[in-house]
Design an enzyme around this catalytic site. Structure first.
Site, mmCIF file in Angstrom:
data_model
loop_
_atom_site.group_PDB
_atom_site.id
_atom_site.type_symbol
_atom_site.label_atom_id
_atom_site.label_comp_id
_atom_site.label_asym_id
_atom_site.label_seq_id
_atom_site.Cartn_x
_atom_site.Cartn_y
_atom_site.Cartn_z
ATOM 1 N N ARG A 64 5.676 -7.748 6.995
ATOM 2 C CA ARG A 64 4.206 -7.757 7.020
ATOM 3 C C ARG A 64 3.628 -9.119 6.638
ATOM 4 N NH1 ARG A 64 2.796 -2.586 3.503
ATOM 5 N NH2 ARG A 64 4.685 -3.280 2.429
ATOM 6 N N HIS A 81 7.022 -3.990 11.811
ATOM 7 C CA HIS A 81 5.573 -3.817 11.665
ATOM 8 C C HIS A 81 4.792 -4.405 12.847
ATOM 9 C CE1 HIS A 81 1.957 -2.861 9.500
ATOM 10 N NE2 HIS A 81 1.540 -4.116 9.557
ATOM 11 N N LYS A 87 -8.575 0.597 12.371
ATOM 12 C CA LYS A 87 -8.423 0.037 11.035
ATOM 13 C C LYS A 87 -8.645 -1.463 11.109
ATOM 14 C CE LYS A 87 -4.258 -0.400 9.261
ATOM 15 N NZ LYS A 87 -2.934 -0.042 8.725
ATOM 16 N N ARG A 94 -8.207 -4.962 8.871
ATOM 17 C CA ARG A 94 -7.656 -5.602 7.671
ATOM 18 C C ARG A 94 -8.558 -6.763 7.286
ATOM 19 N NH1 ARG A 94 -3.253 -5.403 4.728
ATOM 20 N NH2 ARG A 94 -2.241 -3.922 6.145
ATOM 21 N N ASP A 153 3.037 6.698 10.846
ATOM 22 C CA ASP A 153 2.927 5.243 10.789
ATOM 23 C C ASP A 153 4.318 4.651 10.652
ATOM 24 O OD1 ASP A 153 1.642 2.819 10.838
ATOM 25 O OD2 ASP A 153 0.493 3.125 8.999
ATOM 26 N N THR A 201 1.747 1.829 -0.324
ATOM 27 C CA THR A 201 0.876 2.337 -1.397
ATOM 28 C C THR A 201 0.246 3.677 -1.036
ATOM 29 O OG1 THR A 201 -1.095 1.235 -0.518
ATOM 30 C CG2 THR A 201 0.295 -0.025 -2.046
ATOM 31 N N GLY A 236 -2.387 4.003 0.838
ATOM 32 C CA GLY A 236 -3.823 3.848 1.044
ATOM 33 C C GLY A 236 -4.278 4.191 2.454
#
Length: 293
Positions: free
Chosen positions: A91, A125, A187, A189, A213, A218, A220
C-alpha cells in the site's frame, strides 16, 4: 518447496498440491536480534519455490524472505521462484508527500536482488504496482474461493459489496460463485490515514450482505460499508478478505458496526484464515513461465 515461518502450513499444502519435496529451513535469531537462515537440503539444479508471506512483524518476515532466497540462490538452483502471498508495503506504492520513500519499489528490488527469477503474489493492493518488478510476476486472486466459502452459509438473497470501485471486481468474482448480485461503494483517500466512503442507497433490504476487500487492516473501511448496509436495511452482514491483517481493535470495531463474522484466507495464518489459497497458488505455479509442475 522451501517454507518460511510465516507460511508453514500454507507451504506444506502447496507442496502436497504439487506433489513436490518439502525442505524445512533452519531459521533462528542471534542474541542481538539478527536472523540466521540455512537450507540444509541440496538445491543445486532443482526448481525451487520459496514460500514466505510478510504480515506483521513485516520487517522480520521480509528479512527472512530475503535470506531464504539468498540461501537458495547460493546453491545454484535451475530456477527460483518467490511466492509471497501477502506482500508487505504494497500500500506504499505511491508518494503522497514530498520526501516520502517509495517503499514497494525498494521491496520489489530486494526480492529480485536476493535471487527471485519469478514472483507470485495474491490480490496485491494495486495491480499497477506490479510494474516495480522487472522479473515475471503473477497476481492471483482468492475472490472466487472466498465466494465458494459462503455457499454453505444459507445466505438470504446475498449481495456481495466492494467497499470501493477497485473492490468491485472481487465482489463480482465472489458473487458469480453463488449466482448472486454485487455492487460497490465509492471511497476517497484524503491522506494515507484518512478515507471517506460516500453514502449510497443499496438494494439490500431484508437481504444478507458480504463486504469483500483485498485486505482488512484496521477495519475502518468495513465499518463504513457496514453502516451504509445497516441504513439500507440489510438483514445480516459478513466481511471477507484475502489478507486478514486485523490490526489493533479491528474485530471489535467491525462487530460493533454489525459485522457477524470475518472470513479470510491463509495468506496470513491466524484464526480467521478459513479459506486456503494453496490450490490457487499451485495452479499458478503449474502455469509458471519458468516451467510447468
Amino acid at each position: 518447496m522451501v517454507g518460511g515461518r510465516a507460511s508453514q502450513k500454507l507451504s506444506w499444502e502447496i507442496a502436497r498440491e504439487l506433489n513436490c519435496r518439502f525442505s524445512q529451513p533452519e531459521v533462528k535469531s542471534f542474541p542481538d536480534g539478527e536472523l540466521y537462515v540455512r537450507i540444509p537440503d541440496d538445491l543445486s539444479g532443482e526448481e525451487v519455490i520459496v514460500v514466505q508471506s510478510t504480515p506483521p512483524p513485516q520487517n522480520e518476515n521480509l528479512m527472512e524472505l530475503f535470506l531464504l532466497l539468498e540461501a537458495a540462490s547460493e546453491q545454484g538452483p535451475r530456477s527460483l521462484k518467490a511466492v509471497v502471498p501477502y506482500l508487505a508495503y504494497a500500500r506504499q506504492d505511491k508518494i503522497f508527500k514530498k520526501g516520502e520513500a517509495l517503499s514497494l519499489k525498494l521491496i520489489s528490488s530486494f526480492i529480485e536482488k536476493a535471487g527471485a527469477q519469478e514472483v507470485v503474489v495474491v490480490d496485491i493492493h494495486e495491480r499497477e504496482s506490479l510494474s516495480y518488478f522487472s522479473v515475471p510476476v503473477k497476481n492471483l486472486t482468492a475472490a472466487p474461493a472466498l465466494g465458494r466459502y459462503f455457499r454453505g452459509m444459507n445466505l438470504k438473497d446475498p449481495l456481495f459489496l466492494g467497499p470501493d470501485e477497485k473492490a468491485a471486481k472481487q465482489a463480482s468474482l465472489a458473487a458469480r460463485e453463488l449466482g448472486a448480485s454485487y455492487d460497490s461503494l465509492e471511497k476517497e483517500r484524503l491522506s494515507p490515514e484518512l478515507v471517506v466512503t460516500s453514502e449510497k442507497r443499496l438494494q439490500v433490504k431484508d437481504r444478507d450482505a458480504v463486504i469483500i476487500d483485498d485486505i482488512i487492516s484496521t477495519g475502518g473501511t468495513i465499518v463504513e460499508a457496514a453502516k451504509i448496509l445497516k441504513k439500507s436495511g440489510a438483514r445480516r452482514i459478513f466481511a471477507a478478505c484475502t489478507h486478514p491483517v486485523l490490526s489493533a481493535n479491528a474485530l471489535e470495531r467491525m462487530r460493533a458496526a454489525g459485522v457477524e463474522a470475518v472470513v479470510g484466507t491463509n495468506t496470513i495464518e491466524n484464526s480467521h484464515s478459513l479459506v486456503s489459497v494453496a490450490p490457487i497458488i499451485a495452479e499458478g505455479l503449474r502455469q509458471s513461465s519458468l516451467g510447468v509442475y
